[in-house]
Design an enzyme around this catalytic site. Structure first.
Site, short mmCIF file in Angstrom:
data_model
loop_
_atom_site.label_atom_id
_atom_site.label_comp_id
_atom_site.label_asym_id
_atom_site.label_seq_id
_atom_site.Cartn_x
_atom_site.Cartn_y
_atom_site.Cartn_z
N HIS A 49 -2.03 -12.13 1.84
CA HIS A 49 -1.67 -12.08 3.27
C HIS A 49 -2.30 -13.18 4.10
O HIS A 49 -3.05 -12.91 5.03
CB HIS A 49 -1.97 -10.69 3.87
CG HIS A 49 -3.30 -10.10 3.49
ND1 HIS A 49 -4.50 -10.77 3.63
CD2 HIS A 49 -3.61 -8.89 2.97
CE1 HIS A 49 -5.47 -9.99 3.22
NE2 HIS A 49 -4.97 -8.86 2.81
N LYS B 142 -7.63 -6.72 -7.74
CA LYS B 142 -7.77 -7.05 -6.32
C LYS B 142 -9.24 -7.04 -5.93
O LYS B 142 -9.93 -6.04 -6.12
CB LYS B 142 -7.01 -6.00 -5.48
CG LYS B 142 -7.15 -6.16 -3.98
CD LYS B 142 -6.35 -7.32 -3.43
CE LYS B 142 -6.58 -7.53 -1.94
NZ LYS B 142 -5.92 -6.54 -1.10
N ASN C 161 -6.67 0.32 -3.17
CA ASN C 161 -7.73 0.79 -2.25
C ASN C 161 -7.51 2.25 -1.83
O ASN C 161 -7.38 2.57 -0.66
CB ASN C 161 -7.86 -0.13 -1.02
CG ASN C 161 -6.60 -0.20 -0.16
OD1 ASN C 161 -5.50 -0.01 -0.65
ND2 ASN C 161 -6.79 -0.47 1.12
N HIS D 294 -8.57 -10.46 -0.95
CA HIS D 294 -8.56 -10.32 0.51
C HIS D 294 -9.61 -11.29 1.03
O HIS D 294 -10.80 -11.00 0.95
CB HIS D 294 -8.89 -8.88 0.93
CG HIS D 294 -8.83 -8.67 2.41
ND1 HIS D 294 -7.99 -7.76 3.01
CD2 HIS D 294 -9.49 -9.29 3.43
CE1 HIS D 294 -8.13 -7.83 4.33
NE2 HIS D 294 -9.05 -8.74 4.60
N ASP E 126 2.29 -6.29 2.66
CA ASP E 126 1.06 -5.62 3.11
C ASP E 126 1.42 -4.42 4.00
O ASP E 126 0.67 -4.08 4.91
CB ASP E 126 0.11 -6.57 3.84
CG ASP E 126 -1.32 -6.02 3.89
OD1 ASP E 126 -1.62 -5.04 3.18
OD2 ASP E 126 -2.12 -6.56 4.67
N HIS F 59 -0.42 4.26 8.08
CA HIS F 59 -1.46 5.19 8.55
C HIS F 59 -0.74 6.23 9.39
O HIS F 59 0.24 5.91 10.06
CB HIS F 59 -2.49 4.47 9.43
CG HIS F 59 -3.34 3.48 8.69
ND1 HIS F 59 -4.48 3.84 8.01
CD2 HIS F 59 -3.20 2.15 8.51
CE1 HIS F 59 -5.03 2.76 7.46
NE2 HIS F 59 -4.27 1.71 7.74
N HIS G 20 0.86 -1.19 0.00
CA HIS G 20 0.00 0.00 0.00
C HIS G 20 0.89 1.24 0.00
O HIS G 20 1.68 1.44 0.91
CB HIS G 20 -0.89 0.02 1.24
CG HIS G 20 -1.85 -1.13 1.30
ND1 HIS G 20 -3.11 -1.07 0.75
CD2 HIS G 20 -1.71 -2.38 1.79
CE1 HIS G 20 -3.72 -2.24 0.93
NE2 HIS G 20 -2.89 -3.06 1.55
N LEU G 21 0.73 2.06 -1.05
CA LEU G 21 1.54 3.29 -1.13
C LEU G 21 0.72 4.55 -0.88
O LEU G 21 1.29 5.63 -0.79
CB LEU G 21 2.23 3.39 -2.49
CG LEU G 21 3.38 2.42 -2.74
CD1 LEU G 21 3.96 2.63 -4.13
CD2 LEU G 21 4.47 2.55 -1.68
O1 DOR Z 1 -4.42 -4.10 7.91
C1 DOR Z 1 -4.73 -3.82 6.76
N1 DOR Z 1 -4.53 -2.59 6.25
N2 DOR Z 1 -5.30 -4.75 5.99
C2 DOR Z 1 -5.79 -4.48 4.78
O2 DOR Z 1 -6.31 -5.36 4.15
C3 DOR Z 1 -5.76 -3.09 4.25
C4 DOR Z 1 -4.68 -2.34 4.87
C5 DOR Z 1 -4.79 -0.84 4.61
O3 DOR Z 1 -5.06 -0.46 3.46
O4 DOR Z 1 -4.60 -0.07 5.56
ZN ZN Z 2 -3.28 -5.01 1.89
#
Ligand code: DOR
Ligand code: ZN
Length: 335
Positions: free
Chosen positions: A168, A95, A40, A134, A240, A244, A14-15
């Site tokens: 994952h 995905k 996402n 997922h 993964d 945040h 995730h970038l």
């Molecule tokens: O812990 C997670 N964070 N699981 C995910 O499937 C998505 C990811 C996120 O995008 O923060």
């Molecule tokens: Zn993920």
């Protein structure tokens, strides 16, 4: 002691976008040759225009690093052959998220039914576009992945030519499913090889280890370790790594995601070294993925060294796994 990895790959990353992208993308681009980029965003990446624009922002964000962002689309039941033919040159997979199961997945699929998804999955199978899933049900949090295994198996049987990546994986049931269906593959994260639910919630709650799927039981971690350390041909490293901001993690409603991108390779080296399996790391972090995705990455040599390294407390406003702690390996050079 040193170990050289050739073109390490992160097959689940995730970038994000904007300021966060500019903080985290260079960290992955420094030590990995390529990564599968999750779609996402808000709104999710569902058009060819959004894929190419996002790829452009990633390439801008990484500066001069040699790094190939392998783009994905966010699964929609409406994707038809004509759309997928147009999209195929720009993507390495699609995905699929069950609606609402994790961060920014509200636009996902409400029921995963092979008949309802038949048009899109048949076209993906014909066009050889991998399906990345997922895999969690809406059940009790510890049982969600186990309850999803029959869905994986149903899809694998109904679409035998479709490559399906169980993303994952965290359970011994998912590991077992790999053996039963030729077209099932899996990514495994760093954190799920290291922690169980005990490390997350057994003592004081550790928000920086909270993620989806939640870390499971010791026997599940053992099953993951056995296939990762032996570089089982159907498993690939996918961090993964899901950044945040600190305020969203250290909050009464903690966001799910563990940020591991900058420490992933040194900690993997430490883990494989501890188990006497360093010889298998190249296969786990690159060779298997190249074969499964039929992909040749840019050449990049990453030299890892067995030397103590203190993990920074923060990268921008993101707290990494092992923040402030000493790990036994570091990145010595990249060329
Ligand atoms: O812990 C997670 N964070 N699981 C995910 O499937 C998505 C990811 C996120 O995008 O923060
Ligand atoms: Zn993920």
């Amino acid at each position: 002691m040193q170990l050289t990895l050739n073109s390490p790959l992160d097959m689940h990353l995730h970038l994000r976008d904007g300021e966060m992208l500019r903080t985290v993308a260079p960290l992955s681009a420094h030590s990995f040759a390529a990564a599968i980029i999750m779609p996402n965003l808000v709104p999710p990446v569902t058009t060819v225009e959004a894929v190419t624009a996002y790829k452009g922002r990633i390439l801008e964000g990484i500066g001069n690093e040699k790094f190939d962002p392998l783009m994905t689309l966010f699964f929609q039941e409406s994707y038809d052959v004509a759309f997928l033919e147009k999209a195929k040159p720009y993507i390495h997979g699609i995905k699929l998220y069950p609606a609402g199961i994790t961060t920014n997945s509200e636009g996902g699929v409400s029921t995963i039914d092979s008949a309802a998804l038949n048009m899109t999955l048949t076209a993906m199978s014909d066009l050889e576009i991998p399906l990345l899933i997922h895999g969690e049900s809406n059940g009790f949090v510890m049982d969600r992945e186990k309850e999803f295994v029959p869905v994986y198996e149903d899809l694998a049987q109904k679409f035998p030519d479709l490559k399906i990546v169980m993303e994952h994986i965290t359970t011994k049931e998912s590991v077992a499913a790999l053996e039963h269906h030729e077209n099932l593959y899996a990514t495994i994260t760093l954190h799920h090889l290291l922690i169980t639910l005990d490390e997350v919630a057994g003592g004081m709650l550790q928000p920086h280890l909270f993620c989806k799927p939640i870390a499971k039981r010791p026997e599940d971690r053992e099953a993951l370790l056995s296939v990762a350390l032996s570089a089982h041909p159907k498993v690939m490293f996918g961090s993964d790594s899901a950044p945040h901001p600190q305020y969203a993690k250290e909050n009464c409603g903690c966001a799910a995601g563990v940020f591991t991108a900058p420490i992933a390779l040194p900690v993997l080296a430490q883990l494989f070294d501890t188990h006497g399996k360093l010889d298998n790391l190249q296969t786990f972090v690159s060779d298997n993925a190249q074969r499964i995705y039929n992909y040749t990455p840019p050449q990049k040599s990453v030299v890892l060294e067995k030397k103590a390294f203190t993990v920074p407390e923060k990268y921008g406003n993101v707290v990494p796994m092992y923040a402030g702690e000493e790990i036994g390996w570091c990145i010595q050079s990249v060329s």
